[in-house]
Scaffold this motif. Structure first.
Motif, PDB file in Angstrom:
ATOM      1  N   GLU A  59      15.961  16.773 -11.805  1.00  0.00           N
ATOM      2  CA  GLU A  59      15.890  15.765 -10.763  1.00  0.00           C
ATOM      3  C   GLU A  59      16.188  16.430  -9.428  1.00  0.00           C
ATOM      4  O   GLU A  59      17.169  17.158  -9.296  1.00  0.00           O
ATOM      5  CB  GLU A  59      16.904  14.635 -11.009  1.00  0.00           C
ATOM      6  N   ASN A 118      13.169  11.284  -5.975  1.00  0.00           N
ATOM      7  CA  ASN A 118      13.627   9.899  -5.789  1.00  0.00           C
ATOM      8  C   ASN A 118      12.926   9.240  -4.612  1.00  0.00           C
ATOM      9  O   ASN A 118      12.728   9.853  -3.561  1.00  0.00           O
ATOM     10  CB  ASN A 118      15.135   9.875  -5.519  1.00  0.00           C
ATOM     11  N   GLU A 149      11.047   8.895  -9.261  1.00  0.00           N
ATOM     12  CA  GLU A 149      12.096   8.000  -9.768  1.00  0.00           C
ATOM     13  C   GLU A 149      12.211   6.816  -8.823  1.00  0.00           C
ATOM     14  O   GLU A 149      12.548   6.978  -7.650  1.00  0.00           O
ATOM     15  CB  GLU A 149      13.438   8.738  -9.869  1.00  0.00           C
ATOM     16  N   ASP A 179      14.616   4.339 -12.420  1.00  0.00           N
ATOM     17  CA  ASP A 179      15.968   4.847 -12.185  1.00  0.00           C
ATOM     18  C   ASP A 179      16.982   3.713 -12.287  1.00  0.00           C
ATOM     19  O   ASP A 179      16.649   2.557 -12.054  1.00  0.00           O
ATOM     20  CB  ASP A 179      16.007   5.438 -10.769  1.00  0.00           C
ATOM     21  N   LYS A 200      15.691   5.739 -16.981  1.00  0.00           N
ATOM     22  CA  LYS A 200      16.991   6.387 -16.829  1.00  0.00           C
ATOM     23  C   LYS A 200      18.070   5.323 -16.870  1.00  0.00           C
ATOM     24  O   LYS A 200      18.167   4.483 -15.981  1.00  0.00           O
ATOM     25  CB  LYS A 200      17.051   7.155 -15.511  1.00  0.00           C
ATOM     26  N   GLU A 236      22.098   8.770 -17.923  1.00  0.00           N
ATOM     27  CA  GLU A 236      22.649   9.345 -16.693  1.00  0.00           C
ATOM     28  C   GLU A 236      24.169   9.403 -16.751  1.00  0.00           C
ATOM     29  O   GLU A 236      24.797   8.539 -17.355  1.00  0.00           O
ATOM     30  CB  GLU A 236      22.327   8.453 -15.490  1.00  0.00           C
TER      31      GLU A 236
HETATM   32 MG    MG Z   1      17.317   9.330  -9.510  1.00  0.00          MG
END
Ligand code: MG
Ligand code: C2E
Ligand code: MG
Ligand code: MG
Length: 290
Positions: A59, A118, A149, A179, A200, A236
């Motif tokens: 990431e 992201n 994400e 996410d 996630k 996560e």
């Molecule tokens: Mg993220």
């Protein structure tokens, strides 16, 4: 009630407001300077298959690096950058960093790993930005090495994202990851319709599994759903061996991301470090303070 507001307290109130405005002005100046100096960089954090220890992806996380070499996390600049419309420029810098180092990353981690970027809801709703982003990723010649994400808020069932952006991503082969899953309100049906590639699970769900047995059942259900639909599920915020990792394994979850395995590291630091087989809890090269 006007009587109780004395002249003195109005003056005090005005001074406080002025002070706030000045502080914000200083932060804004700092942010603009940092952008001019290209002081935003890409840090990477590994996503790990907990059964084999293999790195399956990274990431990308934005960091501001100040003139003393100190890293600043997104919470110190993201909200203001978002407000001032400067976030897209930061994202550009992060992706440029990543693109530049792709050959060295390939040499080190293989060409099969995927890199996630992201995107905020504002960015996801901005067609021009998203078109440019897809173009930028296409220009690498390997857009399928990337994922975006997005949080559940970005995925409103109606709107430009669904009708225009999603087809662009699909067409380019860019992956889609949801996410902070479990903190929003999107239904499982939305996820099935969207054909996402990755979910996630938010750290808040992970950090509570040890004292909430029901969370374990939920995680087990998400994992089986993922397996059935071909969606990769990432846990996560894996921080501890006993509570997080052990219970995560119990629920059948396979892919983890968290300080226990690796902390986010600036690209330059990651590429300088001597390769070692990652062992949970034995990451000698943590560069971020806990
Ligand atoms: Mg993220
Ligand atoms: P996120 O996308 O959910 O990223 C995960 C965050 O959790 C990262 O924080 C990461 O450093 C942190 N983290 C990873 N493992 C652990 C752990 O074991 N324990 C704990 N307590 N935290 C862990 P970070 O880097 O501060 O980023 C915060 C948020 O800022 C991200 O949350 C993401 O929403 C946003 N962000 C970061 N970089 C970018 C960017 O380039 N563009 C945009 N639009 N947003 C970004
Ligand atoms: Mg997250
Ligand atoms: Mg988060």
């Amino acid at each position: 009630h006007a009587k109780i507001v004395s002249k003195g307290s109005i003056a005090f109130f005005n001074r406080q407001l002025e002070k706030k405005a000045t502080e914000k002005h200083i932060l804004e100046q700092e942010l603009r300077n940092a952008l001019d100096m290209h002081a935003f960089h890409c840090a990477l954090q590994q996503k790990v298959d907990i059964r084999t220890g293999a790195i399956v992806g990274f990431e990308a996380l934005a960091r501001r690096v100040d003139r003393h070499g100190i890293m600043h996390a997104p919470m110190t600049f993201l909200p203001l950058a978002n407000e001032l419309g400067l976030l897209n420029d930061i994202t550009d810098l992060v992706i440029c960093d990543l693109e530049r180092e792709l050959p060295r990353l390939d040499a080190r981690f293989g060409a099969g790993v995927r890199y996630s970027v992201n995107i905020t809801p504002n960015q996801a709703a901005n067609m021009q930005f998203m078109q440019r982003l897809v173009e930028q990723l296409r220009n690498t010649g390997r857009p399928e090495s990337f994922m975006l994400e997005l949080t559940e808020e970005s995925l409103a069932v109606t709107g430009p994202f669904q009708s225009h952006v999603l087809p662009l991503l699909r067409d380019a082969g860019i992956g889609l990851s949801i996410d902070d899953f479990g903190t929003g309100y999107s239904s499982l049906a939305t996820i099935a319709d969207l054909t996402v590639d990755e979910l996630k699970i938010d750290r808040s769900l992970i950090s509570s599994i040890h004292n909430r047995p029901r969370s374990q059942s939920i995680l087990r259900a998400i994992e089986s759903m993922g397996t059935a639909l071909g969606i990769s599920v990432v846990a996560e915020g894996i921080e501890t061996m006993e509570e997080n990792l052990y219970l995560m394994a119990q629920t059948g979850l396979r892919i983890g991301q968290g300080y226990l395995f690796h902390k986010p590291q600036l690209l330059t630091a990651l590429l300088q470090e001597t390769p070692a087989t990652p062992r949970p809890g034995h990451d000698r090269n943590n560069r971020e303070p806990a």
